[in-house]
Each structure stands twice: as structure tokens, then as C-alpha cells.
Design an enzyme around this catalytic site. Structure first.
Site, short mmCIF file in Angstrom:
data_model
loop_
_atom_site.label_atom_id
_atom_site.label_comp_id
_atom_site.label_asym_id
_atom_site.label_seq_id
_atom_site.Cartn_x
_atom_site.Cartn_y
_atom_site.Cartn_z
CB CYS A 1 -0.97 -0.03 1.17
SG CYS A 1 -2.39 1.05 0.94
CB SER B 1 2.75 -14.17 34.88
OG SER B 1 1.59 -14.76 35.40
CD GLU C 1 -1.74 -6.24 5.71
OE1 GLU C 1 -1.82 -5.02 5.98
OE2 GLU C 1 -1.36 -6.66 4.60
N GLY D 1 -1.44 -15.49 37.78
CA GLY D 1 -2.41 -16.54 37.52
C GLY D 1 -2.82 -16.60 36.06
N GLY D 2 -2.38 -15.60 35.27
CA GLY D 2 -2.72 -15.55 33.86
C GLY D 2 -1.76 -16.35 33.00
CG HIS E 1 -3.81 -3.54 3.35
ND1 HIS E 1 -2.78 -3.14 4.17
CD2 HIS E 1 -4.36 -2.41 2.86
CE1 HIS E 1 -2.70 -1.82 4.19
NE2 HIS E 1 -3.65 -1.35 3.39
#
Length: 509
Positions: free
Chosen positions: A79, A226, A169, A222-223, A167
Site C-alpha cells: 500500500c 506470567s 495480511e 495466575g494468567g 493488503h
């Protein structure tokens, strides 16, 4: 890393999407702002110029020295990147006479051109530009057109320099992945060797080399991020990793106990710290959302620093920073205008004299999950919805009190458990309950009530940058609303948020 691709960011909203598509081809890539070129350009096997919100005719439009790349490294302009190549090399770019936005179909493809190998005429592409290339420079040749755009794609004669005015993508370009694959693997000869297994192997060795026998402290949330970072570090340095999980009093119902139990099974060296009274005390009377975030962030650092000092000779702080955080902090125009503070970016206060290690800083969220799966983490943990760093503080509009926290925890638990029971959880990117700062008249039995209102929020997304509200079944919403009103004392009205991002954000604060 030998097989890597450079993506030069000219400010396009789609730049991250280019990188995600390249990674899906199992090819490693890095996004770099056009005005911060790396010193080691020659180490990249190919370069992609992104689009841009600018016109090539604007005075402040992004500019770059194309001679650094042309003829030296395979190049694909997308583009704005295509228009900049044409304009700079002597062609003509003019404002489009017709609207060039949305779906279009190729009407001509140069026979045998490697960029379009396996792509047929009539293939759908996505246009998004206000200018168009009117005249190509003399040594450029047209290799694809649509009915309205003559130079939909071109190549410089006898060079591996290509450009497209659409585009590839985005999802709407049906053969976009094929085109990117053609450019990278067939034209640039990049070997697709970026896999979860290779990342784990090289990361463990890099962490061993970097950290050695030093001690590392990591704040677990807790995610997914991490936790994956912790498991990767554990494989590299074992018991020299010290994990701290802080209960700020703003977690989901029973989350502190449940997460600690989950970590036991992973064999991690984890200490749970219940600091809920400290956090809630600091937040008493505070209603401004940005002030809430700052108080929580500062208090977490204080608690974390107190705990880290109890471990002798800690040298490193590990963080679960991922690639979108990094990209945002080095964007073309610097960090975006502050919409809200980000809990993963911003560095450390001066009093924390620790070096930073970020094992996941090169990964997108979906890649983190794939790496976690290869490391043996269970799908329940890997499939967890993102949860904001400030926790329920930004899902309580207004003052945070122990009673308000309890109330939103109860509502949230009913909502999330219901999504799981109805097999809807995996179809949702993020969900939660928001306590509104209003009261509503209701009737329970024969009595008039004047109680609180909660909003339910569920969105679908791939990376959290944009999001659509999820069209949950009416029967599910009806059952959930009834349970909340019947079981959570203090709530007499439930509403469902049907706003998308943008213009709304995922969280309410």
C-alpha cells in the site's frame, strides 16, 4: 537467528497483522519503526514496507532511504510502501478518482510471476488507500491489476523488489497468505523454522546464558503470560526462580486459593501473599479510574519489593511482557496517547535495583499459548480469559469497598461458571461483570426494592486491540440474569453490554 524478516512500520493499523501472518508461516519477524532502522539490516533475509495513514504527498509523510534495501535484500512494499517506492523512483502517485477501499478482484496477473504463484485471476483482495499509482517508473513492470486499479502490483526489472496496492495480511484478501508465502519462501528463500519447539529450545539456552546462577524473582498473576514465563524460567534455572503471587483483594472469587493450588501441580517455587487489606485500605474513597490504577500499581510494587527483599541476593526481575506491549512502546510516533495506564510497561522505580528478564517479549498472545501447550500446561489454564492487572477495581465503577468487591465477585462467578457450563467460555476472548454506580427500582415478592445494577460484558477478539461483543444466546442470558438477581443480595437488575472496540474499550475503566 538467521531466518528473520524485517517489517518497517510506517504507522499502519495493520502492521501487527502483517507480523502475525508472517509468524503463522513459521517465519520469525520483527517490527521496527521506519525512523529507527536497525544497524544490522544485512542480517535480515527480507523486508516488508507497511502501509500508512499518510499520503506520500504530505509534508510530514514517512520517508526512508530506499537504497539501503533495493537490490540488496528482497523487498515487498504494501500500500503506502508501494506508492512510496513508485513516487521515489520517478513514478507518479495521484489522489484516486474513485473510492479504493474494500473488496476488489484481480483482473490481470502476469503469467509465471513468482509473487502470484498459485493465485488465480478473480482472486479477492482488500484495498484501503486514497492515492493511486498513475505512472510507473521506467524500469518497473506491472504484474497485477484490478478493474479499477491498473497497478495493483508491480516489480522492478531484474530485482527481487515487489509492491502491491492491496493488503494481503487482512482476512478479506483470500490469497493473501499464499502471496506472503510466495514472497518469503520462494522469492526471498526464507526457511520457515520459527516453531514453538525451536523457541523453547533457544529460549532456555539464552536464559541459562543470561542469568547463569543468579536468582530471579517473578510476580505471578495466575494468567497465561506470567505462567508460561515462569515455566520457561523454571526449566532454565530451576529453584533459582522465586515466584510471588500477590492477592490484592481484587481477584475473582476464590482465585487466590485456586491459583496457588494450580501452581502446586506445576512444581513452581511459589509464595502466596495476602495483601488484600493493604490494597483495599489504600483505595478507600477513590473513584477516579486512573488514580485507582496508579494506587494499585504502586502498592503492588511496594508489596512485591518487601517480599523480594526477604530473598537473599536476588539479581533479576522476570516479567511476562509480550510482543504487542513492546511494539506499542516503540511505535512510529512514540507510545500512543494515554487511554489508560498499562500494567506491563513503564519500567521499575529507582529503588528496585534489579535487572529485567522478559522471556516472552518476542511472542504474540496466540504464540504464548502454543508455547505453553508444548511446555505441558493444561488447556484450562492456557484457555483462561485475560484479566486486567488492576483486577475488579476497574470493574467497580465508583468507590471500592469490601461489600462492592464481594458483590461483583459473586456476580462474576455466576457469569463465568455459566459460560463454562453452556460451553460458551472458549468462544469468548474476555468476559466479566461490571458494578454500576446507580441504583434501580425493582419488585421482589410484594416489596419495592432499590438496589444495584450490574452489566455483563463478553467480547470476541484475537489480540484485544479490536473486539466485538458476543451474541450470547437469549436463554443463557435469561438463566444468568435470574441466578444473579435471586442469589446475589443487593442486585435487582442485570444488563448486557453490546458495545464493540472501538469505539468502546473492553473494560469500562
Amino acid at each position: 537467528m538467521q531466518n528473520k524478516v524485517l517489517i518497517l512500520d510506517f504507522g499502519s493499523q495493520y502492521t501487527q497483522l502483517i507480523a502475525r501472518r508472517v509468524r503463522e508461516l513459521q517465519i520469525y519477524c520483527e517490527i521496527v519503526p521506519f525512523n529507527h532502522l536497525p544497524d544490522n539490516i544485512e542480517t535480515f533475509k527480507a523486508v516488508i514496507f507497511s502501509g500508512s495513514p499518510y499520503s506520500v504527498h504530505q509534508k510530514d509523510a514517512p520517508q526512508i532511504d530506499i537504497s539501503l534495501f533495493r537490490g540488496k535484500i528482497p523487498l515487498l512494499g504494501v500500500c503506502y510502501g508501494a506508492q512510496y517506492l513508485a513516487q521515489t523512483m520517478g513514478g507518479s502517485v495521484t489522489p484516486s478518482k474513485i473510492r479504493e477501499y474494500g473488496r476488489a478482484n484481480l483482473s490481470f496477473i502476469e503469467n509465471g510471476n513468482p509473487l502470484f504463484d498459485g493465485i488465480s485471476e478473480k482472486s479477492q483482495v482488500w484495498m484501503s488507500h486514497g492515492d493511486t499509482i498513475e505512472v510507473l517508473p521506467s524500469n518497473f513492470k506491472k504484474i497485477a491489476s484490478t478493474l479499477d486499479v491498473e497497478y495493483a502490483a508491480f516489480q522492478i526489472d531484474n530485482e527481487k523488489t515487489y509492491a502491491i496496492q492491496f493488503h494481503p495480511e487482512v482476512y478479506h484478501s483470500t490469497d493473501g497468505m499464499q502471496l506472503l508465502d510466495n514472497f518469503l519462501t520462494k522469492i526471498a528463500k526464507v526457511t520457515p523454522d520459527w516453531t514453538s519447539e525451536s523457541f523453547i529450545e533457544t529460549s532456555i539456552q539464552k536464559l541459562k546464558d543470561k542469568v547463569g546462577n543468579d536468582k530471579v524473582v517473578l510476580g505471578l498473576s495466575g494468567g497465561v503470560d506470567s505462567t508460561v514465563a515462569a515455566v520457561l524460567l523454571d526449566k532454565a534455572i530451576g529453584k533459582n526462580l522465586y515466584c510471588i503471587f500477590v492477592n490484592n483483594g481484587l481477584l475473582r472469587k476464590n482465585e487466590f486459593e485456586n491459583v496457588l493450588e494450580q501452581y502446586k501441580h506445576l512444581g513452581l517455587n511459589v509464595k502466596g501473599v495476602d495483601a488484600s487489606a493493604r490494597f483495599l485500605g489504600k483505595l478507600a474513597g477513590i473513584t477516579d479510574p486512573e488514580e485507582k490504577r496508579k494506587i494499585i500499581g504502586n502498592e503492588f510494587i511496594t508489596v512485591f519489593d518487601d517480599e523480594a527483599h526477604l530473598i537473599e541476593h536476588v539479581t533479576w526481575l522476570a516479567q511476562g511482557t509480550i510482543y504487542p506491549d513492546v511494539i506499542e512502546s516503540i511505535s512510529v510516533n512514540g507510545p500512543s496517547a494515554t487511554i489508560k495506564s498499562h500494567h506491563n510497561v513503564g519500567g521499575l522505580p529507582d529503588f528496585m535495583k534489579l535487572k529485567i528478564v522478559e522471556p516472552l517479549r518476542s511472542l504474540f498472545k496466540d504464540e504464548v499459548r502454543r508455547v505453553g501447550a508444548k511446555l505441558g500446561l493444561n488447556q484450562e489454564l492456557l484457555g483462561r480469559h485475560p484479566f486486567p492487572g488492576p483486577g475488579l477495581a476497574i470493574r467497580i465503577i465508583g468507590e471500592i469497598t469490601p461489600e462492592n468487591v464481594r458483590l461483583v465477585q459473586e456476580v462474576d462467578a455466576i457469569f463465568i461458571d455459566g459460560l463454562k457450563k453452556w460451553n460458551l467460555y472458549k468462544d469468548v476472548w474476555q468476559a466479566g461483570a461490571i458494578l454500576l454506580p446507580i441504583h434501580s427500582v425493582g419488585v421482589m415478592g410484594d416489596e419495592r426494592t432499590y438496589e444495584k445494577v450490574v452489566a455483563l460484558r463478553a467480547v470476541s477478539s484475537t489480540d484485544g486491540m479490536t473486539a466485538d461483543w458476543v451474541n450470547l444466546p437469549y436463554d443463557f442470558l435469561q438463566e444468568t440474569s435470574n441466578k444473579i438477581i435471586n442469589q446475589v443480595k443487593g442486585v435487582n437488575r442485570v444488563v448486557y453490554d453490546i458495545s464493540s472496540k472501538p469505539p468502546a474499550t473492553i473494560e469500562w475503566e
